[in-house]
Design an enzyme around this catalytic site. Structure first.
Site, PDB file in Angstrom:
ATOM      1  N   GLY A  35       0.823  -1.211   0.000  1.00  0.00           N
ATOM      2  CA  GLY A  35       0.000   0.000   0.000  1.00  0.00           C
ATOM      3  C   GLY A  35       0.850   1.252   0.000  1.00  0.00           C
ATOM      4  N   SER A  36       0.179   2.407  -0.064  1.00  0.00           N
ATOM      5  CA  SER A  36       0.925   3.661  -0.204  1.00  0.00           C
ATOM      6  C   SER A  36       1.690   4.015   1.075  1.00  0.00           C
ATOM      7  CB  SER A  36      -0.024   4.792  -0.604  1.00  0.00           C
ATOM      8  OG  SER A  36      -1.061   4.914   0.340  1.00  0.00           O
ATOM      9  N   THR A  37       1.145   3.701   2.248  1.00  0.00           N
ATOM     10  CA  THR A  37       1.862   4.009   3.494  1.00  0.00           C
ATOM     11  C   THR A  37       3.121   3.151   3.587  1.00  0.00           C
ATOM     12  OG1 THR A  37      -0.336   4.349   4.450  1.00  0.00           O
ATOM     13  CG2 THR A  37       1.529   4.402   5.975  1.00  0.00           C
ATOM     14  N   GLY A  52       0.200  -1.397   6.542  1.00  0.00           N
ATOM     15  CA  GLY A  52      -0.827  -0.373   6.732  1.00  0.00           C
ATOM     16  C   GLY A  52      -2.190  -1.011   6.961  1.00  0.00           C
ATOM     17  N   GLY A  64      -7.746  -3.027   0.777  1.00  0.00           N
ATOM     18  CA  GLY A  64      -8.069  -2.034  -0.248  1.00  0.00           C
ATOM     19  C   GLY A  64      -7.248  -2.279  -1.506  1.00  0.00           C
ATOM     20  N   GLY A  65      -6.022  -2.759  -1.299  1.00  0.00           N
ATOM     21  CA  GLY A  65      -5.150  -3.070  -2.434  1.00  0.00           C
ATOM     22  C   GLY A  65      -5.272  -4.528  -2.876  1.00  0.00           C
ATOM     23  N   GLU A 102      -1.054 -10.825   3.194  1.00  0.00           N
ATOM     24  CA  GLU A 102      -0.755  -9.961   4.347  1.00  0.00           C
ATOM     25  C   GLU A 102      -1.113 -10.671   5.651  1.00  0.00           C
ATOM     26  OE1 GLU A 102      -1.432  -5.646   2.144  1.00  0.00           O
ATOM     27  OE2 GLU A 102      -3.086  -6.539   3.235  1.00  0.00           O
ATOM     28  N   LYS A 112      -8.061   6.829   9.343  1.00  0.00           N
ATOM     29  CA  LYS A 112      -8.501   5.426   9.259  1.00  0.00           C
ATOM     30  C   LYS A 112      -9.224   4.963  10.537  1.00  0.00           C
ATOM     31  CE  LYS A 112      -5.890   4.721   5.405  1.00  0.00           C
ATOM     32  NZ  LYS A 112      -4.657   3.997   5.310  1.00  0.00           N
TER      33      LYS A 112
HETATM   34  C1  5RP Z   1      -3.522  -3.610   0.920  1.00  0.00           C
HETATM   35  C2  5RP Z   1      -3.807  -3.100   2.276  1.00  0.00           C
HETATM   36  C3  5RP Z   1      -3.261  -1.768   2.659  1.00  0.00           C
HETATM   37  O1  5RP Z   1      -2.533  -1.899   3.832  1.00  0.00           O
HETATM   38  C4  5RP Z   1      -4.390  -0.813   2.878  1.00  0.00           C
HETATM   39  O2  5RP Z   1      -5.185  -0.776   1.704  1.00  0.00           O
HETATM   40  C5  5RP Z   1      -3.876   0.599   3.205  1.00  0.00           C
HETATM   41  O3  5RP Z   1      -3.343   1.195   2.089  1.00  0.00           O
HETATM   42  P1  5RP Z   1      -2.766   2.656   2.083  1.00  0.00           P
HETATM   43  O4  5RP Z   1      -1.529   2.644   2.952  1.00  0.00           O
HETATM   44  O5  5RP Z   1      -2.472   2.909   0.622  1.00  0.00           O
HETATM   45  O6  5RP Z   1      -3.821   3.596   2.613  1.00  0.00           O
HETATM   46  O7  5RP Z   1      -4.457  -3.724   3.088  1.00  0.00           O
HETATM   47  O8  5RP Z   1      -4.157  -4.843   0.687  1.00  0.00           O
END
Ligand code: 5RP
Length: 222
Positions: free
Chosen positions: A30-32, A83, A97-98, A104, A122
């Site tokens: 993810g982006s974080t 994240g 979300g990803g 994970e 969040k």
């Molecule tokens: C991916 C995840 C990510 O941790 C989650 O979507 C958070 O993403 P972001 O850091 O981009 O907000 O679970 O499967």
């Protein structure tokens, strides 16, 4: 005022100090987490390698010269950093979300410590606002969708998306999740479900939360 992106970067940087003694860590998606990988590239770390939770993360780790290690080649991971899309006061999470939540969750369970990095946007008291992703074997899609309706949710097929495991995602909308552990188990019990986005039965050990200039720490009580 810091933007959400700046707050993600800040919490990703705050996670660096937790990697200190570890030789092999698990890295989420993810982006974080991408900011965390960028930050790793700027320090003198002691990592021998990392286990990636997705193909995207593996690519990024490779780019900064961190050797990739297969989970099958390590006994136990000491630390996993990832994240989340939502967290509650009990350190339970919604992820995916990803679409990477199955791998994970495997890494989170295989690790002695799971540190989650999020920004304060969040935070949630009751899960359900962020859709709950479910990874499903493609031929079971319609059956699993009907079973999810019986559980009270509204599944939506995530269009044009295939997971790293070759499966599809159903995102469950309109669910007020009073008992996340119960629903995490119920979803896992449907044949054809490979994994789901609740991290409730086994929450994160620690959540680092950025809120503007501050970093808050939330610890799970086991
Ligand atoms: C991916 C995840 C990510 O941790 C989650 O979507 C958070 O993403 P972001 O850091 O981009 O907000 O679970 O499967």
């Amino acid at each position: 005022m810091m933007t959400i992106e700046e707050q993600k970067m800040k919490v990703a940087n705050a996670a660096l100090k937790y990697t200190g003694d570890h030789r092999i860590i698990g890295v989420g998606t993810g982006s974080t987490v991408n900011y965390f990988i960028d930050a790793l590239a700027t320090i003198n770390h002691h990592l021998e390698g990392a286990v990636a939770s997705s193909i995207a993360t593996a690519e990024r780790l490779k780019c900064i010269g961190i050797p990739l290690i297969e989970l099958n080649d390590v006994n136990e991971l000491s630390l996993y950093i990832d994240g989340a899309d939502a967290y509650n006061p009990h350190c339970q999470l919604v992820k995916g979300g990803g679409g990477a939540m199955t791998r994970e969750k495997i890494l989170a369970y295989a690790s002695r410590q799971f540190i989650c990095i999020v920004d304060k946007s969040k935070e949630t008291r009751v899960f359900g606002e962020f859709p709950i992703p479910v990874e499903v074997i493609p031929m079971a899609r319609s059956f699993v969708a009907r079973e999810i309706v019986k559980l009270g949710g509204s599944p939506a097929y995530r269009q044009n998306f295939v997971t790293d495991n070759g499966n599809i995602i159903l995102d469950i909308h309109d669910w007020v999740v009073a008992e996340p552990i119960k629903l995490e188990r119920a979803l896992n019990n449907i044949p054809g479900v490979v994994g789901n986005g609740f991290f409730a039965e086994k929450p994160a050990n620690l959540i680092l939360i950025s809120e503007q200039e501050e970093i808050h720490i939330l610890k799970a009580r086991f």
